[in-house]
Design a protein around this motif. Structure first.
Motif, PDB file in Angstrom:
ATOM      1  N   PRO A 254      40.943 -15.656  46.555  1.00  0.00           N
ATOM      2  CA  PRO A 254      40.208 -16.268  47.477  1.00  0.00           C
ATOM      3  C   PRO A 254      40.972 -15.491  48.210  1.00  0.00           C
ATOM      4  N   SER A 255      39.476 -15.796  49.428  1.00  0.00           N
ATOM      5  CA  SER A 255      40.082 -14.820  50.554  1.00  0.00           C
ATOM      6  C   SER A 255      41.344 -15.226  51.397  1.00  0.00           C
ATOM      7  N   ALA A 256      42.088 -14.402  52.560  1.00  0.00           N
ATOM      8  CA  ALA A 256      43.433 -14.990  52.666  1.00  0.00           C
ATOM      9  C   ALA A 256      44.459 -15.253  51.820  1.00  0.00           C
ATOM     10  N   CYS A 257      44.518 -14.987  49.874  1.00  0.00           N
ATOM     11  CA  CYS A 257      45.453 -15.399  49.649  1.00  0.00           C
ATOM     12  C   CYS A 257      45.379 -13.776  48.458  1.00  0.00           C
ATOM     13  N   GLY A 258      46.444 -12.896  49.257  1.00  0.00           N
ATOM     14  CA  GLY A 258      47.062 -12.143  48.548  1.00  0.00           C
ATOM     15  C   GLY A 258      46.164 -10.136  47.847  1.00  0.00           C
ATOM     16  N   LYS A 259      44.555 -10.049  47.630  1.00  0.00           N
ATOM     17  CA  LYS A 259      44.241  -8.536  47.777  1.00  0.00           C
ATOM     18  C   LYS A 259      44.768  -7.988  48.348  1.00  0.00           C
ATOM     19  N   THR A 260      44.260  -7.599  49.525  1.00  0.00           N
ATOM     20  CA  THR A 260      44.726  -6.364  50.325  1.00  0.00           C
ATOM     21  C   THR A 260      46.711  -5.387  49.922  1.00  0.00           C
ATOM     22  N   ASN A 261      47.382  -7.429  49.831  1.00  0.00           N
ATOM     23  CA  ASN A 261      48.799  -6.972  49.315  1.00  0.00           C
ATOM     24  C   ASN A 261      49.300  -6.452  48.316  1.00  0.00           C
ATOM     25  N   LEU A 262      48.502  -6.827  47.507  1.00  0.00           N
ATOM     26  CA  LEU A 262      48.784  -6.336  46.321  1.00  0.00           C
ATOM     27  C   LEU A 262      48.139  -5.249  45.816  1.00  0.00           C
ATOM     28  N   ALA A 263      46.710  -4.767  46.264  1.00  0.00           N
ATOM     29  CA  ALA A 263      46.119  -3.288  46.452  1.00  0.00           C
ATOM     30  C   ALA A 263      47.172  -2.226  46.525  1.00  0.00           C
ATOM     31  N   MET A 264      48.105  -2.706  47.104  1.00  0.00           N
ATOM     32  CA  MET A 264      48.487  -1.860  48.205  1.00  0.00           C
ATOM     33  C   MET A 264      49.976  -1.983  47.232  1.00  0.00           C
ATOM     34  N   LEU A 265      50.623  -2.352  47.282  1.00  0.00           N
ATOM     35  CA  LEU A 265      51.811  -2.827  46.070  1.00  0.00           C
ATOM     36  C   LEU A 265      52.607  -1.793  46.389  1.00  0.00           C
ATOM     37  N   ILE A 266      54.341  -1.832  46.821  1.00  0.00           N
ATOM     38  CA  ILE A 266      54.966  -0.881  46.693  1.00  0.00           C
ATOM     39  C   ILE A 266      56.300  -1.583  45.609  1.00  0.00           C
ATOM     40  N   PRO A 267      56.511  -0.670  44.312  1.00  0.00           N
ATOM     41  CA  PRO A 267      57.006  -1.179  44.059  1.00  0.00           C
ATOM     42  C   PRO A 267      58.657  -1.992  44.182  1.00  0.00           C
ATOM     43  N   ALA A 268      59.072  -2.878  43.830  1.00  0.00           N
ATOM     44  CA  ALA A 268      60.843  -3.155  44.087  1.00  0.00           C
ATOM     45  C   ALA A 268      61.855  -2.263  43.925  1.00  0.00           C
ATOM     46  N   GLU A 269      62.495  -2.883  44.192  1.00  0.00           N
ATOM     47  CA  GLU A 269      64.005  -1.989  44.445  1.00  0.00           C
ATOM     48  C   GLU A 269      64.154  -1.726  43.281  1.00  0.00           C
ATOM     49  N   GLY A 270      64.499  -3.212  42.802  1.00  0.00           N
ATOM     50  CA  GLY A 270      64.770  -3.250  41.430  1.00  0.00           C
ATOM     51  C   GLY A 270      63.883  -2.790  40.499  1.00  0.00           C
ATOM     52  N   LEU A 271      63.299  -2.409  40.905  1.00  0.00           N
ATOM     53  CA  LEU A 271      61.966  -1.768  39.301  1.00  0.00           C
ATOM     54  C   LEU A 271      62.491  -0.171  39.428  1.00  0.00           C
ATOM     55  N   LYS A 272      62.518   0.600  40.535  1.00  0.00           N
ATOM     56  CA  LYS A 272      62.448   1.736  41.263  1.00  0.00           C
ATOM     57  C   LYS A 272      62.126   2.867  40.060  1.00  0.00           C
ATOM     58  N   SER A 273      63.447   2.605  39.397  1.00  0.00           N
ATOM     59  CA  SER A 273      63.597   3.892  38.492  1.00  0.00           C
ATOM     60  C   SER A 273      63.032   3.907  37.011  1.00  0.00           C
ATOM     61  N   LYS A 274      62.307   2.383  37.544  1.00  0.00           N
ATOM     62  CA  LYS A 274      61.417   2.750  35.515  1.00  0.00           C
ATOM     63  C   LYS A 274      60.457   3.956  36.536  1.00  0.00           C
ATOM     64  N   GLY A 275      59.940   4.392  37.110  1.00  0.00           N
ATOM     65  CA  GLY A 275      58.810   5.821  37.952  1.00  0.00           C
ATOM     66  C   GLY A 275      57.587   5.445  38.383  1.00  0.00           C
ATOM     67  N   TYR A 276      57.163   3.547  38.635  1.00  0.00           N
ATOM     68  CA  TYR A 276      55.920   3.980  38.090  1.00  0.00           C
ATOM     69  C   TYR A 276      55.421   3.578  40.097  1.00  0.00           C
ATOM     70  N   ARG A 277      53.666   4.111  40.054  1.00  0.00           N
ATOM     71  CA  ARG A 277      53.245   4.373  40.924  1.00  0.00           C
ATOM     72  C   ARG A 277      51.632   3.782  41.191  1.00  0.00           C
ATOM     73  N   ILE A 278      51.549   3.166  42.189  1.00  0.00           N
ATOM     74  CA  ILE A 278      51.021   2.121  42.728  1.00  0.00           C
ATOM     75  C   ILE A 278      49.507   2.628  43.388  1.00  0.00           C
ATOM     76  N   TRP A 279      48.523   2.836  43.058  1.00  0.00           N
ATOM     77  CA  TRP A 279      47.538   3.579  43.533  1.00  0.00           C
ATOM     78  C   TRP A 279      46.314   2.328  43.752  1.00  0.00           C
ATOM     79  N   THR A 280      45.718   2.471  44.892  1.00  0.00           N
ATOM     80  CA  THR A 280      44.487   1.592  45.812  1.00  0.00           C
ATOM     81  C   THR A 280      43.480   2.215  45.691  1.00  0.00           C
TER      82      THR A 280
END
Ligand code: GTP
Ligand code: SPV
Ligand code: MN
Length: 602
Positions: A254-280
């Motif tokens: 729903p509105s203001a429940c985190g779509k924009t945030n999830l769409a632009m996600l930057i991988p958490a530090e702890g997962l960086k080594s896995k090499g994921y990249r998010i494309w919006t």
């Protein structure tokens, strides 16, 4: 005699309509928007001259402007929003309805002469790339330069659209006037059978940027129902794995429940080594079609973000902050003396000298008579920024076919009950999960904040036809595609006894996305619960994230008693939707009750 900057079209259909609407609104001038930088710059100057917008510090925020809406005009007005089709039953129980003739007549009273002393801007626009078979053309007539400047960011606008439209009648006729901004006379009306939208007495985003919620969701969902596709309130993102393979998901919150945030996600530090990249690909709206490969493909029909400002900062959403550094319009945030902007839970310290969203002198910690802190930014204040400036924007964004969807994700704000993530047991169960979604009310709509309301598919305010028919359409879509995506539900907002969020959210949400994609490939370990599958113990990769002992268990806990109460609530809601509610959903409800009962007896 109306002045005009010349015929920009040879379409007599379009000319006749513009003249007819001008005869109603009586503007002094008519200006056709051609999409050029020169004309945009002229409009910016003109709006600065009248005070409609304020030029921001051009060294720090090049091409950026500031706007305040009327204090009583800061969110979508759901109670003033109507679906005006011939039969009330086609609008269904969740929509306000008016008969078309009555609706036109009522609104015409407010449009009549509303543009006297003003200019009418003619904004030809395309939702989706100009000329793509999946795109829809509209023309918005408006007396607000703010609207024109926002439309220039949010969609394809200008001469190119007119050239492609030619003499075709296939365009949405959108009429908007600020009129007097009187909230009592505000009307946002949709005429799906005429392919028309009339919006009057508002100047706020979702009520007036008519390509967005009005066309791309309400009218488009009506068209999609007839034409066999889906128009959804969903973000679209791609997860790129280290080998370069990208998989896409679409998520409805729903509105203001985190779509924009999830769409632009930057991988958490702890997962960086896995090499994921998010494309919006998109942050608000998805148009989804079955293709010949037996999959569902999604496009984002917009070219801009209209994002919630408060809470957006470099830690929560760095990509959004980087997107909104130039060519951005800020609405209802704090305006600092030095021509920069600020909002609550934004970056940096609040400015010591500033004006708040109401234009009053404001300083950090300012209190009202009762000793309550006065917020500088309106909670639903927003930034309008071009998606092309987003560092994570997908290279497939403008691709005609869009991207293939591997998973659908539903979610909302639930203090308790819903676990961090669960997977539906089948397509129909997934439709049930979407249909029974609920969330706490946020500042994006008027009403009591925090109250839980049913918001099926995050479409309650946006489904342009009978919600029961919409559910059936979703059930049918699962049959027309050979490989329907799996369906999941997430809840980033579960709280502990002290009312703190149990899950850190944001970049850490990738851990959940990873499991979701594993499950869609038929991998990923899961435990069966009465409501669906949840991650098995240690199935979520928690590298680098240390939650207090017991937290994960609490996050994934499924309480059968609470779900039985939920089932009653869902039934009460279903009962309000009328006789067309698909029997498949009643079956799913009974199956849920049965599983909860069984698990209690075990
Ligand atoms: P609309 O533009 O209204 O459709 O909203 P949206 O769904 O795009 O919401 P947005 O991403 O702007 O997020 C709204 C609010 O939710 C912001 O205040 C965020 O800080 C907050 N939020 C987003 N993601 C998370 C999360 O993972 N956890 C928590 N606790 N809050 C979040
Ligand atoms: C929403 O409320 O879901 C938004 C903002 O995305 S608005 O465009 O105002 O609808
Ligand atoms: Mn939205």
């Amino acid at each position: 005699m109306i002045k005009s900057n010349g015929r920009a079209t040879t379409s007599s259909l379009l000319m006749n309509w513009v003249e007819e609407m001008a005869a109603l609104c009586l503007p002094d001038d008519i200006v056709w928007i051609d999409g050029s930088i020169e004309q945009r710059d002229e409009l910016r100057k003109e709006a600065c001259r009248t005070g409609e917008i304020v030029e921001l510090n051009q060294e720090k925020l090049p091409g950026c402007y500031y706007h305040r809406t009327h204090p009583l005009d800061v969110a979508r007005a759901e109670d003033k929003t109507f679906i005006c089709c011939r039969k009330q039953s086609d609008a269904g129980a969740t929509n306000n309805w008016k008969a078309p003739e009555e609706a036109y007549a009522e609104a015409a009273n407010y449009f009549r002469a509303s543009m006297r002393g003003r200019t009418m801007y003619v904004v030809p626009f395309s939702m989706g790339p100009v000329g793509s078979p999946f795109s829809k053309t509209g023309v918005e007539l408006t007396d607000s330069i703010y609207v024109v400047l926002n439309m220039l960011i949010m969609c394809h606008v200008g001469q190119e659209v007119l050239d492609t439209l030619g003499n075709s009648n296939d365009f949405t006729r959108c009429l908007h006037s600020r009129a007097t901004l009187d909230p009592e006379k505000r009307l946002i009306m949709h005429f799906p059978e005429d392919n028309a939208i009339w919006s009057v007495n508002s100047g706020y985003g979702g009520n007036v940027l008519l390509g967005k919620k009005c066309l791309a969701l309400r009218l488009a969902s009506w068209m999609a129902h007839q034409e066999g596709w889906l128009a959804e309130h969903m973000l679209i993102l791609g997860v790129e794995e280290p080998d370069g393979h990208v998989e896409y998901v679409a998520a409805a919150f729903p509105s203001a429940c985190g779509k924009t945030n999830l769409a632009m996600l930057i991988p958490a530090e702890g997962l960086k080594s896995k090499g994921y990249r998010i494309w919006t690909v998109g942050d608000d709206i998805a148009w989804i079609r079955p293709d010949t490969d037996g999959r569902l493909w999604a496009v984002n029909p917009e070219t801009g973000f209209f994002g919630v400002a408060p809470g957006t900062n470099s830690a929560s959403n760095r990509n959004a902050m980087l997107t909104a550094t130039k060519e951005t319009i800020f609405t209802n945030v704090v305006l600092a003396k030095d021509g920069t902007v600020w909002w609550e839970d934004g970056d940096g310290d609040p400015p010591l000298e500033a004006t708040d969203w109401l234009g009053r002198e404001w300083h950090p910690g300012k209190m009202d008579d009762k000793g309550n802190v006065i917020l500088g930014a309106q909670p639903n204040s927003r930034f309008t920024a071009p998606v092309s400036q987003c560092p994570s924007i997908s290279f497939r964004r403008e691709h005609h076919h869009g991207v293939p969807i591997s998973a659908f994700i539903f979610g909302g704000r639930r203090n308790s009950l819903a676990p961090l993530v669960y997977e539906a047991m089948s397509w129909n169960h997934g439709v049930f999960v979407g249909a029974s979604m609920a969330s706490e009310r946020t500042s994006a709509q008027y009403g009591k904040q925090g109250e839980v309301r049913r918001d099926p598919f995050a479409m309650l305010p946006f489904c342009g036809y009978n919600m029961a028919d919409y559910f059936k359409h979703w059930i049918n879509m699962g049959r027309v595609v050979k490989n329907p995506p799996r369906v999941f539900h997430v809840n980033w907002f579960r709280r502990d006894k002290d009312n703190n969020f149990l899950w850190p959210g944001y970049g850490e949400n990738l851990r959940v996305l990873e499991w979701i994609l594993q499950r869609s490939r038929g991998e990923g370990r899961a435990d069966k619960t009465p409501i669906g599958y949840v991650p098995a113990n240690t199935a979520l990769d928690m590298t680098g994230l240390h939650l207090p002992k017991g937290t994960m268990k609490e996050l994934l806990n499924v309480d059968p008693d609470a779900w039985l109460r939920e089932a009653d609530d869902v039934e009460t809601f279903f009962d309000t939707l009328g006789p067309r509610l698909p029997w498949e959903l009643r079956n799913e409800l009974e199956a849920l009750r049965h599983r909860c009962g069984e698990s209690k007896n075990r």
